[in-house]
Write an enzyme that holds these catalytic residues in place. Structure first.
Site, PDB file in Angstrom:
ATOM      1  CE1 TYR A  35      -4.043   2.065   0.268  1.00  0.00           C
ATOM      2  CE2 TYR A  35      -2.489   3.385   1.644  1.00  0.00           C
ATOM      3  CZ  TYR A  35      -3.627   3.238   1.096  1.00  0.00           C
ATOM      4  OH  TYR A  35      -4.524   4.304   0.870  1.00  0.00           O
ATOM      5  CD  GLN A  70     -11.849   2.346   0.067  1.00  0.00           C
ATOM      6  OE1 GLN A  70     -11.975   2.506   1.128  1.00  0.00           O
ATOM      7  NE2 GLN A  70     -12.105   3.686  -0.720  1.00  0.00           N
ATOM      8  CG  ASN A 123      -6.150   7.054   6.228  1.00  0.00           C
ATOM      9  OD1 ASN A 123      -6.490   5.636   6.423  1.00  0.00           O
ATOM     10  ND2 ASN A 123      -6.766   7.809   5.425  1.00  0.00           N
ATOM     11  CB  SER A 178       6.384  10.054  11.266  1.00  0.00           C
ATOM     12  OG  SER A 178       7.608   9.855  11.048  1.00  0.00           O
ATOM     13  CD  GLN A 228      10.701  12.206  10.615  1.00  0.00           C
ATOM     14  OE1 GLN A 228       9.602  11.142  10.612  1.00  0.00           O
ATOM     15  NE2 GLN A 228      11.215  12.675   9.329  1.00  0.00           N
ATOM     16  CG  HIS A 231       5.900  12.518   7.899  1.00  0.00           C
ATOM     17  ND1 HIS A 231       5.425  12.286   6.745  1.00  0.00           N
ATOM     18  CD2 HIS A 231       7.182  12.301   8.365  1.00  0.00           C
ATOM     19  CE1 HIS A 231       6.690  11.695   6.320  1.00  0.00           C
ATOM     20  NE2 HIS A 231       7.723  11.830   7.148  1.00  0.00           N
ATOM     21  CD  GLU A 270       8.559   6.172  12.059  1.00  0.00           C
ATOM     22  OE1 GLU A 270       8.375   5.818  10.987  1.00  0.00           O
ATOM     23  OE2 GLU A 270       8.158   7.181  12.499  1.00  0.00           O
ATOM     24  CG  HIS A 271      12.566   7.900  12.255  1.00  0.00           C
ATOM     25  ND1 HIS A 271      11.324   8.542  12.054  1.00  0.00           N
ATOM     26  CD2 HIS A 271      13.008   7.565  11.079  1.00  0.00           C
ATOM     27  CE1 HIS A 271      10.844   8.254  10.946  1.00  0.00           C
ATOM     28  NE2 HIS A 271      11.862   7.317  10.359  1.00  0.00           N
ATOM     29  CG  ASP A 292      12.256   9.425   5.777  1.00  0.00           C
ATOM     30  OD1 ASP A 292      12.066   8.335   6.377  1.00  0.00           O
ATOM     31  OD2 ASP A 292      11.599  10.464   6.154  1.00  0.00           O
ATOM     32  CD  GLU A 336       2.933 -32.521  26.429  1.00  0.00           C
ATOM     33  OE1 GLU A 336       2.504 -32.482  25.178  1.00  0.00           O
ATOM     34  OE2 GLU A 336       4.107 -31.725  26.341  1.00  0.00           O
ATOM     35  CG  HIS A 381       0.986 -37.263  20.168  1.00  0.00           C
ATOM     36  ND1 HIS A 381      -0.366 -36.835  20.190  1.00  0.00           N
ATOM     37  CD2 HIS A 381       1.584 -36.246  19.576  1.00  0.00           C
ATOM     38  CE1 HIS A 381      -0.518 -35.847  19.470  1.00  0.00           C
ATOM     39  NE2 HIS A 381       0.597 -35.124  19.245  1.00  0.00           N
TER      40      HIS A 381
END
Length: 435
Positions: free
Chosen positions: A122, A186, A209, A232, A254, A257, A322-323, A356, A410, A415
């Site tokens: 995506y 979707q 998003n 971010s 950042q 963003h 993250e960064h 990036d 067990e 088994h």
């Protein structure tokens, strides 16, 4: 930009999994796509993207990909190709191979590594277009050997020509041929369950998003996902010798963003904190995305003043950003102490945008503190592993009794008997008929 002592800062950022209304909207979209296929996909595309498509116009044509080159600068094509080369070279070092280990008793143990067959990526197209996300999604999948890669990206709001040509050129340069002009929840549902036009995939990767994030969470289990990405984040750990102009610029890189992006400076110097705060205010007035960045800085930005760099490292590990940029003297002497960070940038010239866009490591990185237990997207995200066991007669005769002991402990007699019948056939044990 607010300056706070560390003891007054809440180091635990709440994870946003959407409002009840957003969650319910996503559940409805996913359910409808699963039940109605193309009909629901087209309906939601018209409703949310104000673009009317048909099943025949969902897919981007080869002619459109070629035409996109007419709408971008040659310098962009050269830049995206150079970035792709760096990203590919980095991910090539991550490749794994199947292996086998011959035991002394004739048994063979091993691991078979195969690429996933079909992966959906995506690429966002909302507040901005991100051609770099095409490369970061696609290239590690290609290096892993995935034979089918399908890309989803929103159509824009002006009909079927609405996809940013830079995204299409990036896709063409990366070698993606199956592209659909579908966005939002979707698109994720269509990748997970398929429609009459779009075949389902095994895994979905890529940021988006809140609706995309919620949809990925909703379909997880039917398919695999890379992560549920949040806004971010950047944390800069800096001492008094760092350049406040550089630090302020990187925080704003950042903040621009998203209104919910987080930009935090951690420093032991009050004077440096004040210099950076003033510089952020100055640079904000010059930023084209000033409104977005200002909202981010006001609501999710902060300068945390600590007693020492060592305490700053402790704060960083709790934030698990993250960064992380380390603008300190001799950053290599501290890097081994960083336990939780998605990507670590060392020194004044390793600005976050270097990662990036161009250096090579992937920019799809864990957010919301999940760097405590997860990693950036890499080749491993696009492979699956099968254990391989070839047990020799000698090994089974030697270890069969032990295996039966564990099984019966067990309460799994079936088994145990699966082993016992083989030992009985070899004359090593009398068969147990439950008497």
């Amino acid at each position: 930009m607010k300056i706070v002592p560390v003891e007054k800062f809440n180091l635990q950022r709440e994870v946003d999994y959407g409002t009840p209304e957003q969650n319910e909207a996503v559940k409805t979209i996913v359910r409808d796509i699963k039940a109605e296929g193309d009909a629901a996909l087209l309906r939601y595309t018209e409703q949310h993207d104000r673009t009317r498509l048909t099943a025949d116009t969902l897919r981007v044509t080869a002619e459109e990909l070629q035409e996109a080159y007419q709408h971008v600068e040659p310098s962009f094509v050269k830049a995206i190709a150079a970035a792709a080369n760096n990203i590919r070279a980095f991910h090539m070092r991550e490749k794994r191979n199947s292996w086998m280990d011959l035991q002394s008793d004739g048994s063979i143990l091993g691991q078979i590594i195969r690429p996933l067959k079909r992966v959906g990526v995506y690429v966002p197209g909302g507040k901005a277009a991100y051609p770099s996300s095409v490369l970061m999604n696609v290239i590690p999948a290609q290096v892993a050997g995935v034979p089918e890669i399908v890309m989803m990206t929103p159509p824009g709001t002006n009909g079927q020509e609405g996809i940013d040509p830079h995204i299409l050129v990036a896709a063409a340069e990366a070698g993606v041929h199956e592209i659909y002009r579908v966005g939002g929840a979707q698109a994720i549902a269509a990748l997970a369950y398929g429609t009459e036009t779009i075949a389902p995939v095994d895994k979905i990767c890529g940021p988006g998003n809140i609706y995309v994030a919620l949809a990925k969470r909703e379909v997880y289990g039917a398919v695999d996902i890379d992560s549920i990405a949040g806004p971010s984040e950047i944390v800069v750990l800096a001492d008094e010798k760092a350049n406040p102009v550089y630090v302020a610029a990187d925080l704003l890189s950042q903040a621009e963003h998203d209104e919910m992006a987080s930009a935090i400076l951690v420093t032991p110097s009050q004077a440096f904190a004040e210099a950076v705060a003033a510089e952020v205010t100055r640079q904000l007035t010059l930023l084209p995305r000033q409104k977005i960045a200002t909202s981010s800085i006001v609501n999710y930005g902060a300068i945390i003043v600590v007693e020492s760099i060592e305490e700053g490292i402790s704060v960083v590990n709790r934030l698990a950003p993250e960064h992380l940029e380390m603008m300190v003297e001799d950053p290599m002497s501290y890097v081994s102490k960083i336990e939780n960070a998605g990507a670590i940038f060392l020194g004044p010239y390793s600005s976050e945008p270097v990662g990036d866009y161009f250096a090579g490591p992937n920019h799809i990185i864990p957010t919301n503190g999940t760097a405590r237990f997860s990693s950036p997207v890499d080749v491993d995200d696009f492979i699956k592993k099968s254990s391989m066991i070839y047990y020799s007669k000698e090994a089974l005769l030697e270890n069969g009794a032990t295996i039966m002991e564990l099984a019966r402990h067990e309460g799994l007699e079936g088994h145990a008997r699966a082993i016992e019948v083989r030992l009985q056939q070899e004359g090593k044990v009398e068969i147990n008929n439950g008497q």
